[in-house]
Write a protein that holds these residues in place. Structure first.
Motif: not given
Length: 140
Positions: A62-64, A69-74
């Motif tokens: 499960h990832f964000d 914020d695209a940088k935090l999606r992983n």
């Protein structure tokens, strides 16, 4: 609305700021958070959530993905800090913080109250608290 009114009219007696520290299970028994203190403020991170439904990814999958914020999606959900910057008001609640919903990627204002020594009510809202949503947690 009724729950909020009752909590405001009947605050917990002799509440200490550190009473919310520890592990808490959601009422639906589908999530566990751990509340911790950073300086004079309180936060909570996600330490377990139910993934037993068919075709549901495991916790480490499960990832964000909904984060604006695209940088935090992983970033993994597991271990994610969901509640930030709560400050004890000196009486019966922790407020002034925020709560993040990884399902939607939205951040809300947050207030936390002890309904009893082992029951915590977390309320997230936009604008005014009256139009928010409450979640109930039991200390484990």
């Amino acid at each position: 609305l009724i729950l909020t009114t009752l909590l405001l009219l009947n605050p917990q007696k002799s509440v200490k700021p550190e009473q919310i520290i520890g592990k808490w299970m959601s009422e639906g028994k589908d999530m566990t958070v751990e509340v911790f203190k950073v300086n004079e403020r309180f936060s909570a991170k996600l330490i377990w959530f139910d993934c037993t439904a068919p075709n549901t990814p495991k916790m480490l999958e499960h990832f964000d993905t909904e984060n604006p914020d695209a940088k935090l999606r992983n970033r993994l959900w597991l271990g994610m800090v969901l509640v930030n910057d709560l400050k004890f008001d000196g009486q019966s609640e922790w407020n002034g913080g925020s709560i993040y919903d990884p399902n939607s990627g939205r951040t809300y204002k947050s207030t936390v109250r002890l309904q009893s020594p082992n029951v915590l009510i977390v309320r997230g809202y936009l604008g005014i608290e009256l139009f928010g949503k409450s979640l109930k947690f039991t200390k484990i």
